[in-house]
Design a protein around this motif. Structure first.
Motif, PDB file in Angstrom:
ATOM      1  N   SER A  94       0.598  -1.459   0.194  1.00 49.08           N
ATOM      2  CA  SER A  94       0.160  -0.069   0.287  1.00 49.08           C
ATOM      3  C   SER A  94       0.654   0.754  -0.253  1.00 49.08           C
ATOM      4  O   SER A  94       2.434   0.868   0.516  1.00 49.08           O
ATOM      5  CB  SER A  94      -0.577   0.279   1.344  1.00 49.08           C
ATOM      6  OG  SER A  94      -0.384   0.037   2.571  1.00 49.08           O
ATOM      7  N   GLY A  95       0.285   2.440  -0.639  1.00 50.39           N
ATOM      8  CA  GLY A  95       1.327   3.856  -0.286  1.00 50.39           C
ATOM      9  C   GLY A  95       1.762   3.659  -1.252  1.00 50.39           C
ATOM     10  O   GLY A  95       2.029   3.183  -2.156  1.00 50.39           O
ATOM     11  N   ARG A 116       4.503  12.129   7.391  1.00 52.80           N
ATOM     12  CA  ARG A 116       5.453  10.525   6.988  1.00 52.80           C
ATOM     13  C   ARG A 116       5.896   9.688   8.391  1.00 52.80           C
ATOM     14  O   ARG A 116       5.335   8.471   9.113  1.00 52.80           O
ATOM     15  CB  ARG A 116       5.895   9.818   5.656  1.00 52.80           C
ATOM     16  CG  ARG A 116       5.100  10.743   4.729  1.00 52.80           C
ATOM     17  CD  ARG A 116       4.042   9.146   4.492  1.00 52.80           C
ATOM     18  NE  ARG A 116       4.443   7.916   4.001  1.00 52.80           N
ATOM     19  CZ  ARG A 116       3.836   7.232   4.046  1.00 52.80           C
ATOM     20  NH1 ARG A 116       2.772   7.014   3.984  1.00 52.80           N
ATOM     21  NH2 ARG A 116       4.421   5.363   3.373  1.00 52.80           N
ATOM     22  N   GLU A 157      -0.046   6.983   9.012  1.00 49.86           N
ATOM     23  CA  GLU A 157      -1.699   5.993   8.955  1.00 49.86           C
ATOM     24  C   GLU A 157      -1.301   4.691   8.651  1.00 49.86           C
ATOM     25  O   GLU A 157      -1.053   3.546   7.528  1.00 49.86           O
ATOM     26  CB  GLU A 157      -1.837   7.134   7.480  1.00 49.86           C
ATOM     27  CG  GLU A 157      -3.162   7.180   7.258  1.00 49.86           C
ATOM     28  CD  GLU A 157      -4.149   7.261   6.418  1.00 49.86           C
ATOM     29  OE1 GLU A 157      -4.964   7.295   5.687  1.00 49.86           O
ATOM     30  OE2 GLU A 157      -2.720   8.920   5.647  1.00 49.86           O
ATOM     31  N   ARG A 179      -2.782   1.199   8.009  1.00 52.54           N
ATOM     32  CA  ARG A 179      -4.068   0.628   7.601  1.00 52.54           C
ATOM     33  C   ARG A 179      -5.232   0.310   7.629  1.00 52.54           C
ATOM     34  O   ARG A 179      -5.557  -0.880   6.876  1.00 52.54           O
ATOM     35  CB  ARG A 179      -3.214   0.592   5.690  1.00 52.54           C
ATOM     36  CG  ARG A 179      -2.031   1.460   5.049  1.00 52.54           C
ATOM     37  CD  ARG A 179      -2.351   2.679   4.797  1.00 52.54           C
ATOM     38  NE  ARG A 179      -2.059   2.839   4.324  1.00 52.54           N
ATOM     39  CZ  ARG A 179      -2.401   3.720   2.937  1.00 52.54           C
ATOM     40  NH1 ARG A 179      -3.784   4.639   3.191  1.00 52.54           N
ATOM     41  NH2 ARG A 179      -1.044   4.554   2.157  1.00 52.54           N
ATOM     42  N   GLU A 206       2.865   0.982   6.154  1.00 50.67           N
ATOM     43  CA  GLU A 206       2.311   0.751   4.816  1.00 50.67           C
ATOM     44  C   GLU A 206       1.992  -0.950   4.992  1.00 50.67           C
ATOM     45  O   GLU A 206       2.669  -2.132   5.849  1.00 50.67           O
ATOM     46  CB  GLU A 206       3.094   0.914   3.545  1.00 50.67           C
ATOM     47  CG  GLU A 206       3.301   2.095   3.194  1.00 50.67           C
ATOM     48  CD  GLU A 206       1.798   2.983   3.192  1.00 50.67           C
ATOM     49  OE1 GLU A 206       0.595   2.005   3.330  1.00 50.67           O
ATOM     50  OE2 GLU A 206       1.992   4.524   3.206  1.00 50.67           O
ATOM     51  N   THR A 266      -7.553   3.100  -3.581  1.00 49.86           N
ATOM     52  CA  THR A 266      -7.823   4.286  -3.706  1.00 49.86           C
ATOM     53  C   THR A 266      -6.952   5.327  -3.936  1.00 49.86           C
ATOM     54  O   THR A 266      -6.144   4.892  -3.702  1.00 49.86           O
ATOM     55  CB  THR A 266      -8.872   5.096  -2.546  1.00 49.86           C
ATOM     56  OG1 THR A 266      -7.841   4.342  -1.858  1.00 49.86           O
ATOM     57  CG2 THR A 266     -10.002   4.042  -2.495  1.00 49.86           C
ATOM     58  N   GLU A 267      -7.343   6.217  -3.870  1.00 55.97           N
ATOM     59  CA  GLU A 267      -6.630   7.793  -4.162  1.00 55.97           C
ATOM     60  C   GLU A 267      -5.915   7.742  -2.441  1.00 55.97           C
ATOM     61  O   GLU A 267      -4.706   8.271  -2.754  1.00 55.97           O
ATOM     62  CB  GLU A 267      -7.066   9.159  -4.422  1.00 55.97           C
ATOM     63  CG  GLU A 267      -6.209   9.518  -5.905  1.00 55.97           C
ATOM     64  CD  GLU A 267      -6.755  11.203  -5.576  1.00 55.97           C
ATOM     65  OE1 GLU A 267      -6.336  12.375  -5.655  1.00 55.97           O
ATOM     66  OE2 GLU A 267      -7.734  11.134  -5.746  1.00 55.97           O
ATOM     67  N   GLN A 268      -6.282   7.624  -1.634  1.00 61.06           N
ATOM     68  CA  GLN A 268      -5.516   7.227  -1.035  1.00 61.06           C
ATOM     69  C   GLN A 268      -5.277   6.635  -0.019  1.00 61.06           C
ATOM     70  O   GLN A 268      -4.181   6.177   0.630  1.00 61.06           O
ATOM     71  CB  GLN A 268      -6.724   7.656   0.179  1.00 61.06           C
ATOM     72  CG  GLN A 268      -7.439   9.255   0.955  1.00 61.06           C
ATOM     73  CD  GLN A 268      -8.369   9.302  -0.707  1.00 61.06           C
ATOM     74  OE1 GLN A 268      -9.236   8.701  -0.432  1.00 61.06           O
ATOM     75  NE2 GLN A 268      -8.806  10.660  -0.971  1.00 61.06           N
ATOM     76  N   CYS A 269      -5.336   5.456  -0.761  1.00 62.22           N
ATOM     77  CA  CYS A 269      -4.384   3.746  -0.847  1.00 62.22           C
ATOM     78  C   CYS A 269      -4.863   3.321  -1.996  1.00 62.22           C
ATOM     79  O   CYS A 269      -4.926   1.870  -1.668  1.00 62.22           O
ATOM     80  CB  CYS A 269      -5.526   3.426   0.557  1.00 62.22           C
ATOM     81  SG  CYS A 269      -4.600   1.752   1.365  1.00 62.22           S
TER      82      CYS A 269
END
Lengths: 320, 320
Positions: free
Chosen positions: A158-159, A188, A193, A195, A264, A282-285
């Motif tokens: 992710s990310g 960061r 964040e 997940r 991530e 998604t755009e966020q993830c």
């Protein structure tokens, strides 16, 4: 007069006890008492942050509180568990009101987002060392283990990777970046964040998962070791932020593969799930397929898009 | 070559993971996964030991490992819970094999006695600080809270009080005792015996309970505060070991009431339960009625056998 232990608990910790129905007894007794909803199992993980080791000594208490919870929630995400309660072992040199208020502010910023209730813990005097235990729900027999990867699985992350490592190098004046990248990089490093939603979504899809705390190579290494498989990773596919992409390629790759602290997720899924995985991104993830699980024996092989072997140095954060 | 984090986990922690049927995933993944037997709730408590604060710097690692688990088990005893699993956050300056072997030896000495399984945790580099979280079973809606004491309850304590405090004063050369008492006193300081069986027995009998970690006055103080009651304690009834009994009376009383670290239980029970409580007492675990719960308003009143007020100084260990 300095704050007593009980003042600290009343003023700073009690407000973070949400007194949810599944907690029969929260902060303030010899132990907390919790109930599990029927059909649920409990995932539990504990992570420690030590001043000067896990964060620079001048880190804002808000960021310490946030990150402490974030790194623990990241373990829940890696299992696919839904976070529920936390307990805090806080050892600090003195009961400083400003520090405590800031620390709990940062903690609550994230705890509120996931309705995590602080239900107990211990407060001690000593060098700044903070352990949090997080508890989350898992439906019976669910949960993404490190041992479930199968030959042919696609490897997703992710990310983007390496941002926290770059932020640390910028802080330590080992590398320079365009100032425009600094806010995002420090975000960061200090406010990763977890997940959580991704973990819950993938609980029924992924064969294995781990969160990337020690660097992709080290953490994917745990998956291939525990699953008795191998892996091929295409280094040209490693997702990099703009800040990383502007670095020298070898430098960027080394950060992305070995620096850790990104939190991530690295997931492996059956090849025929590719379409549904791509829909989940998604755009966020964003989710990026970076390679494949192979037969055991050769560890993790790094290749570029043309199939040539790639070498890097370093293998992830060593705690000792 | 120094031990890596993974060597330490494999060599010292994994053997303490008993792989019981209620643990679906123990040491080695992002989180442990546990199941609760039907009808059970979970009691959870966390206690930290900091080098130089909770134990002298030259304490044997065996004793540190034992005491870490003991003080946590004592919280289970105070709730009446049956211990099940522990998680360990160990922060230490270096991965020293001898220290780790000794520490886990002490831990296992006690863990074996109560079948406590180590199912996870975190290992970090930093100043010696050790947090343990303990998890125990409680039948639904059971558990002795601090808030349940009622006017007229008899106040009982287990064992003898003040021994650990005296041991510390002997260690610090503030007091001298007959050498024949030293082994027992140091045993009391370094290897406190959690009153697990007593807690489980009293779970259905006592109105309230607490373990005496900060001194009787401080801990009974929590009961009367949380229960909104008062208490009268007859200081002539406080149970003292032979070593304490040989001290100056005021000195002995102060240790017994304020020194803490004894990990005996303080329980309150309805007056008409006196006969069944007295039957519960054994030679290994004597129970002494030291006073009575009264109406709220006057805190804890200390009286001698003739009803005269007794004054002492100090009110228990302050963490800050």
């Amino acid at each position: 007069m300095p704050l007593s232990e009980f003042d600290v608990i009343r003023k700073y910790f009690k407000p973070a006890d949400r007194q949810t129905a599944d907690v029969r007894c929260g902060i303030g007794d010899d132990a907390a008492i919790v109930r599990l909803p029927e059909g649920m199992e409990l995932a539990i993980a504990m992570d420690t942050l030590v001043a000067g080791v896990h964060f620079p000594l001048d880190t804002a208490p808000e960021d310490i509180g946030f990150k402490l919870l974030a790194v623990n929630l990241s373990d829940m995400a890696a299992m696919g568990a839904k976070p529920a309660w936390a307990t805090l072992a806080l050892t600090l040199p003195e009961a400083d009101s400003d520090w405590l208020a800031g620390f709990m502010q940062g903690f609550n910023d994230l705890a509120g987002q996931y309705s995590v209730s602080l239900i107990g813990g211990d407060l001690s005097r000593g060098p700044l060392t903070i352990s949090l235990q997080i508890h989350g729900y898992l439906p019976q027999n669910k949960g993404m283990l490190r041992s479930g990867a199968r030959e042919g699985d696609l490897i997703y992350v992710s990310g983007t990777l390496g941002d926290a490592g770059l932020a640390l190098k910028v802080l330590n004046r080992e590398l320079e970046v365009d100032p425009k990248y600094k806010p995002l990089l420090f975000q960061r490093l200090n406010r990763p964040e977890p997940r959580i939603e991704l973990g819950e979504t993938f609980r029924d899809i992924a064969h294995s998962a781990i969160d990337i705390s020690d660097g992709l190579l080290a953490d994917l290494g745990h998956i291939i070791e525990d699953s008795h498989v191998g892996a091929v990773v295409n280094t040209d596919l490693i997702p990099l932020s703009e800040a990383l992409a502007e670095l020298d390629t070898a430098e960027a790759l080394q950060l992305a593969l070995t620096a850790g602290d990104d939190y991530e997720l690295c997931l492996t899924v059956a090849e025929d799930m590719q379409a549904s995985v791509d829909q989940t991104a998604t755009e966020q993830c964003p989710l990026t397929c970076i390679g494949k699980i192979t037969s055991p024996g050769k560890g993790i092989q790094l290749e570029d898009a043309d199939g040539r072997a790639v070498r890097i140095s370093g293998v992830g954060y060593r705690h000792f």
